[in-house]
Design a protein around this motif. Structure first.
Motif, PDB file in Angstrom:
ATOM      1  N   SER A 154      19.495 -28.073  44.994  1.00 27.11           N
ATOM      2  CA  SER A 154      20.449 -27.250  45.736  1.00 27.11           C
ATOM      3  C   SER A 154      21.891 -27.724  45.589  1.00 27.11           C
ATOM      4  CB  SER A 154      20.062 -27.193  47.216  1.00 27.11           C
ATOM      5  OG  SER A 154      19.929 -28.496  47.748  1.00 27.11           O
ATOM      6  N   LYS A 155      22.121 -29.011  45.456  1.00 19.14           N
ATOM      7  CA  LYS A 155      23.504 -29.489  45.399  1.00 19.14           C
ATOM      8  C   LYS A 155      24.192 -29.160  44.072  1.00 19.14           C
ATOM      9  CE  LYS A 155      22.969 -34.242  43.687  1.00 19.14           C
ATOM     10  NZ  LYS A 155      23.268 -35.659  43.992  1.00 19.14           N
ATOM     11  N   TYR A 156      23.404 -28.750  43.087  1.00 20.77           N
ATOM     12  CA  TYR A 156      23.981 -28.435  41.781  1.00 20.77           C
ATOM     13  C   TYR A 156      24.376 -26.964  41.651  1.00 20.77           C
ATOM     14  CZ  TYR A 156      21.933 -32.954  40.643  1.00 20.77           C
ATOM     15  OH  TYR A 156      21.591 -34.283  40.637  1.00 20.77           O
ATOM     16  N   PHE A 157      23.911 -26.144  42.579  1.00 16.45           N
ATOM     17  CA  PHE A 157      24.194 -24.721  42.514  1.00 16.45           C
ATOM     18  C   PHE A 157      25.213 -24.335  43.594  1.00 16.45           C
ATOM     19  CE2 PHE A 157      20.207 -25.207  40.314  1.00 16.45           C
ATOM     20  CZ  PHE A 157      20.385 -24.387  39.200  1.00 16.45           C
ATOM     21  N   ASN A 158      25.881 -23.246  43.352  1.00 14.13           N
ATOM     22  CA  ASN A 158      26.982 -22.827  44.230  1.00 14.13           C
ATOM     23  C   ASN A 158      27.984 -23.961  44.389  1.00 14.13           C
ATOM     24  OD1 ASN A 158      28.347 -20.950  45.821  1.00 14.13           O
ATOM     25  ND2 ASN A 158      27.378 -21.660  47.701  1.00 14.13           N
ATOM     26  N   GLY A 165      29.418 -23.795  35.143  1.00 10.63           N
ATOM     27  CA  GLY A 165      28.498 -22.994  34.335  1.00 10.63           C
ATOM     28  C   GLY A 165      27.316 -22.498  35.132  1.00 10.63           C
ATOM     29  N   LEU A 166      26.754 -23.372  35.955  1.00  7.86           N
ATOM     30  CA  LEU A 166      25.622 -22.978  36.793  1.00  7.86           C
ATOM     31  C   LEU A 166      26.065 -21.975  37.846  1.00  7.86           C
ATOM     32  CD1 LEU A 166      23.803 -26.409  37.288  1.00  7.86           C
ATOM     33  CD2 LEU A 166      23.245 -24.577  35.680  1.00  7.86           C
ATOM     34  N   ALA A 167      27.247 -22.177  38.402  1.00  6.41           N
ATOM     35  CA  ALA A 167      27.757 -21.243  39.408  1.00  6.41           C
ATOM     36  C   ALA A 167      28.002 -19.866  38.796  1.00  6.41           C
ATOM     37  CB  ALA A 167      29.041 -21.788  40.019  1.00  6.41           C
ATOM     38  N   LYS A 168      28.427 -19.851  37.552  1.00  7.98           N
ATOM     39  CA  LYS A 168      28.710 -18.600  36.854  1.00  7.98           C
ATOM     40  C   LYS A 168      27.436 -17.826  36.557  1.00  7.98           C
ATOM     41  CE  LYS A 168      30.914 -17.007  32.546  1.00  7.98           C
ATOM     42  NZ  LYS A 168      31.597 -17.468  31.295  1.00  7.98           N
ATOM     43  N   ALA A 169      26.390 -18.538  36.153  1.00 11.93           N
ATOM     44  CA  ALA A 169      25.160 -17.892  35.691  1.00 11.93           C
ATOM     45  C   ALA A 169      24.114 -17.704  36.785  1.00 11.93           C
ATOM     46  CB  ALA A 169      24.547 -18.696  34.541  1.00 11.93           C
ATOM     47  N   PHE A 170      24.222 -18.462  37.877  1.00 12.64           N
ATOM     48  CA  PHE A 170      23.224 -18.397  38.945  1.00 12.64           C
ATOM     49  C   PHE A 170      23.942 -18.307  40.294  1.00 12.64           C
ATOM     50  CE2 PHE A 170      21.477 -20.851  35.438  1.00 12.64           C
ATOM     51  CZ  PHE A 170      20.256 -20.251  35.212  1.00 12.64           C
ATOM     52  N   SER A 171      24.026 -17.115  40.836  1.00 15.17           N
ATOM     53  CA  SER A 171      24.713 -16.956  42.107  1.00 15.17           C
ATOM     54  C   SER A 171      23.918 -17.608  43.232  1.00 15.17           C
ATOM     55  CB  SER A 171      24.908 -15.477  42.425  1.00 15.17           C
ATOM     56  OG  SER A 171      23.689 -14.892  42.818  1.00 15.17           O
ATOM     57  N   ALA A 172      24.578 -17.827  44.336  1.00 16.49           N
ATOM     58  CA  ALA A 172      23.912 -18.409  45.503  1.00 16.49           C
ATOM     59  C   ALA A 172      22.755 -17.523  45.955  1.00 16.49           C
ATOM     60  CB  ALA A 172      24.915 -18.595  46.636  1.00 16.49           C
ATOM     61  N   GLU A 173      22.965 -16.199  45.905  1.00 12.56           N
ATOM     62  CA  GLU A 173      21.915 -15.275  46.336  1.00 12.56           C
ATOM     63  C   GLU A 173      20.701 -15.343  45.410  1.00 12.56           C
ATOM     64  OE1 GLU A 173      25.810 -13.952  47.884  1.00 12.56           O
ATOM     65  OE2 GLU A 173      25.082 -14.468  45.889  1.00 12.56           O
ATOM     66  N   TYR A 186      13.506 -24.545  41.484  1.00 11.28           N
ATOM     67  CA  TYR A 186      13.131 -23.642  40.403  1.00 11.28           C
ATOM     68  C   TYR A 186      14.356 -22.904  39.898  1.00 11.28           C
ATOM     69  CZ  TYR A 186      10.390 -19.855  38.169  1.00 11.28           C
ATOM     70  OH  TYR A 186       9.831 -18.954  37.286  1.00 11.28           O
ATOM     71  N   ILE A 187      14.621 -23.007  38.605  1.00  7.67           N
ATOM     72  CA  ILE A 187      15.757 -22.329  37.989  1.00  7.67           C
ATOM     73  C   ILE A 187      15.226 -21.091  37.281  1.00  7.67           C
ATOM     74  CG2 ILE A 187      17.687 -22.552  36.399  1.00  7.67           C
ATOM     75  CD1 ILE A 187      17.400 -25.614  36.683  1.00  7.67           C
ATOM     76  N   PRO A 188      15.474 -19.901  37.814  1.00  4.54           N
ATOM     77  CA  PRO A 188      14.867 -18.691  37.257  1.00  4.54           C
ATOM     78  C   PRO A 188      15.467 -18.299  35.908  1.00  4.54           C
ATOM     79  CG  PRO A 188      16.455 -18.105  38.945  1.00  4.54           C
ATOM     80  CD  PRO A 188      16.351 -19.610  38.968  1.00  4.54           C
ATOM     81  N   LEU A 189      14.610 -17.811  35.034  1.00  2.00           N
ATOM     82  CA  LEU A 189      15.034 -17.349  33.718  1.00  2.00           C
ATOM     83  C   LEU A 189      14.653 -15.886  33.557  1.00  2.00           C
ATOM     84  CD1 LEU A 189      13.763 -20.388  31.593  1.00  2.00           C
ATOM     85  CD2 LEU A 189      16.100 -20.004  32.390  1.00  2.00           C
ATOM     86  N   TYR A 190      15.647 -15.034  33.424  1.00  2.00           N
ATOM     87  CA  TYR A 190      15.409 -13.633  33.119  1.00  2.00           C
ATOM     88  C   TYR A 190      16.711 -13.034  32.607  1.00  2.00           C
ATOM     89  CZ  TYR A 190      16.595 -13.625  38.186  1.00  2.00           C
ATOM     90  OH  TYR A 190      17.132 -13.861  39.420  1.00  2.00           O
ATOM     91  N   GLU A 191      16.589 -11.917  31.886  1.00  2.00           N
ATOM     92  CA  GLU A 191      17.768 -11.216  31.403  1.00  2.00           C
ATOM     93  C   GLU A 191      18.076 -10.009  32.274  1.00  2.00           C
ATOM     94  OE1 GLU A 191      16.677 -10.815  27.086  1.00  2.00           O
ATOM     95  OE2 GLU A 191      18.493 -12.023  26.846  1.00  2.00           O
ATOM     96  N   VAL A 192      17.028  -9.384  32.795  1.00  2.00           N
ATOM     97  CA  VAL A 192      17.159  -8.302  33.766  1.00  2.00           C
ATOM     98  C   VAL A 192      16.178  -8.601  34.888  1.00  2.00           C
ATOM     99  CG1 VAL A 192      17.901  -6.599  32.069  1.00  2.00           C
ATOM    100  CG2 VAL A 192      15.473  -6.867  32.540  1.00  2.00           C
ATOM    101  N   TYR A 193      16.347  -7.926  36.023  1.00  2.00           N
ATOM    102  CA  TYR A 193      15.583  -8.313  37.199  1.00  2.00           C
ATOM    103  C   TYR A 193      14.234  -7.621  37.336  1.00  2.00           C
ATOM    104  CZ  TYR A 193      20.064 -10.334  37.990  1.00  2.00           C
ATOM    105  OH  TYR A 193      21.212 -11.049  37.810  1.00  2.00           O
TER     106      TYR A 193
END
Length: 574
Positions: A154-158, A165-173, A186-193
């Motif tokens: 959690s401390k690496y995101f947002n 880079g992580l903030a750009k690619a993985f929003s808090a939501e 868990y770091i999710p990997l997908y191109e579309v939801y």
């Protein structure tokens, strides 16, 4: 087509209070000298005083090497899938790009797909030292995450100042929607939801010949049924199916969402082969019912849903089965594409993700012979919000809790997800060698097999950098662009809930219940009214009613009670 929209899209629905969204050998290591990573660690941590670093932070990060020391840090990655051709050149390019900045080397164990699930479990539970692994709910995540084997990240995101880079690619939501058992591990990997635009591939030339649809264009199930009947009348298999899929997710979206169900507060959870529908409102669980338990179980659901509505789909499957549309050998078939390409069957199910492979069939069948029917009305009409999702990643990355290089691992991922250039190097290969950008903005063209061999779903997929293959054209490209549009998605009522079945008694109940539900899990998808025990029924509803009743008596009730208890507690904290 870059996506800078996830945070905005998810924030909007959250604000409204309704947010809801696939044993290697050691010679595959990326490091050219294949040195043991422990020999490349620095003594930086040993120079820190206890006042400067708390014990908790040391356990969370604990890097014993960093780029700041001038000595490269090597992180070990357990990768699902074999080493792709061209990887060595890509890796050398990566080292060249980062040698004076990131200074992180990669020691990769490329594990064959068939071996990965068991390999991961053995490596993690035995305490082997890994810094990054692929995992997912369909691999070992449900077993390893609740036992604390993965670090909370959690401390690496947002955290845009330290990890932009992580903030750009993985929003808090996004990350909140992918919490597992109270941990952002868990770091999710997908191109579309979503899970691809669902469609049925069919012979456009045959539809034209048989005067079906608009110049062969099928745009309704009425047309599709006429097409299947015409195929049978002409000595063809109307619909080719595999044993695992049958009629698959037709007449629904992924078998989980029906038109209007999410908007009505309905959401499905699957456990032990049971389909458990929930009705929530204002973060309160109002009602729940097991599919196949009868209309009375749904009496407290909202108007329009006060019946065992899931039975309609299976009864339609039974009608198609009785009409002879499906391959009569569907229960033993493992390949539906080959009979289609050879002209034996008239259609088979898939998604638009299959477009390139299916269009290649036209080299055999002839140009303009293949069409696709998008069978979910809202998607076919490209309506806004038609694709209801929970924003959870079907694939992802985890960092083992016993890693002593978590900071370095996250710095590497921050670089990887920090720019289109970095991302595309790993996912697509070297520009001009493995791929080139397409003439249409947001597209790319492959020049080698690197990207398909690499498999971005296991490492690099992200909507911020997702590009569309230049092989998509005309209508297919339009649908693909629709799929990449954030406004095409809406949220399921509940986000971030994961059912924990690791309790010994509960896991036993799950196994007992699943032994019963397995008797119908396959045949119902084929519209067959005889269960795995050889019991025949007049209707498929009667078969599923009987099976559900038996399942509930054999561990199912315990499973449902546990899910309801956990979900209620989860909602109470929202």
């Amino acid at each position: 087509m870059k996506k800078k929209w996830l945070a905005l899209a998810l924030s909007a629905v959250m604000a409204a209070g309704t947010l809801t969204a696939c044993g290697g050998s050691g010679d595959g290591n990326a490091s050219s000298d294949n040195q043991d990573s422990s020999k490349q660690e620095s003594s930086q941590d040993s120079q820190e005083s206890s006042e400067e670093s708390s014990e908790e932070d040391s356990q969370e990060s604990g890097d014993s090497g960093s780029a700041a020391s001038g000595e490269a840090v090597t992180i070990k990655f357990l990768h699902k899938g074999p080493k792709p051709d061209g990887w060595d050149a890509v890796y050398e390019k990566y080292l060249e790009m980062t040698k004076d900045t990131l200074n992180v080397e990669l020691d990769i164990n490329w594990v064959e797909h068939a071996d990965y699930k068991d390999k991961l479990n053995l490596e993690i539970t035995s305490g082997s030292e890994w810094d990054l692994v692929f995992d997912a709910s369909w691999v070992q995540l449900k077993n390893l995450a609740p036992e604390g084997y993965y670090a909370d990240l959690s401390k690496y995101f947002n955290n845009p100042e330290e990890y932009p880079g992580l903030a750009k690619a993985f929003s808090a939501e996004t990350m909140e929607s992918n919490i597992w058992f109270d941990s952002m591990c868990y770091i999710p990997l997908y191109e579309v939801y979503g899970n691809g635009i669902p469609c049925i591939w069919y012979r456009l030339d045959w539809a034209k010949e048989w005067n079906i649809g608009t110049d062969g264009k099928i745009e309704s199930y009425e047309d599709m049924e006429k097409y299947w009947q015409a195929a049978v009348d002409n000595g063809k298999i109307g619909y080719g199916a595999t044993q695992a899929r049958g009629f698959f997710q037709q007449l629904s979206l992924r078998g989980e969402v029906y038109p209007g169900s999410a908007e009505a507060g309905l959401q499905q959870f699957s456990a032990a082969g049971l389909t458990i529908w929930t009705y929530t409102k204002d973060n309160q669980l109002i009602a729940y019912a097991v599919e196949g338990s009868g209309d009375e179980s749904f009496k407290d659901f909202p108007e329009g849903w006060q019946r065992d509505f899931g039975m309609d789909r299976y009864e339609k499957f039974a009608q198609w089965q009785e009409a002879g549309y499906i391959d009569p050998d569907s229960l033993s078939c493992t390949d539906a594409a080959t009979p289609f390409e050879s002209g034996l069957s008239a259609s088979y199910v898939g998604t638009l993700d299959d477009y390139v492979g299916v269009k290649d069939m036209e080299q055999t069948l002839g140009e303009g012979t293949v069409g696709f029917f998008v069978y979910y009305d809202g998607i076919r009409n490209m309506e806004k919000g038609a694709i209801a999702v929970d924003y959870a990643g079907n694939n992802g990355l985890c960092v083992p809790a016993n890693s002593d290089k978590i900071d370095s691992t996250m710095k590497f991922l921050d670089w990887l997800f920090g720019s289109q250039e970095a991302h595309d190097l790993f996912q697509l290969g070297i520009e001009g060698v493995d791929f080139k950008y397409g003439e249409t903005e947001g597209t790319y063209e492959t020049l080698t097999s690197y990207s398909s061999d690499f498999g971005g779903y296991g490492w690099t997929w992200n909507p911020e950098y997702a590009l569309i293959s230049a092989a998509y054209d005309d209508e297919a490209l339009t649908y693909r662009q629709y799929e990449y549009d954030p406004e095409s998605f809406s949220s399921l009522p509940i986000l971030g809930f994961h059912f924990d079945t690791t309790d010994v008694d509960l896991s036993t109940a799950v196994a007992q219940c699943k032994a019963v539900t397995d008797m119908v899990s396959t045949v119902k998808l084929h519209g067959i009214k005889t269960d795995g025990n050889g019991n025949a029924y007049d209707t498929i509803t009667e078969m599923l009613n009987a099976n559900t009743a038996s399942a509930m008596e054999n561990g199912g009730q315990q499973v449902v009670d546990a899910l309801v208890e956990q979900l209620t507690a989860f909602l109470a904290e929202k």
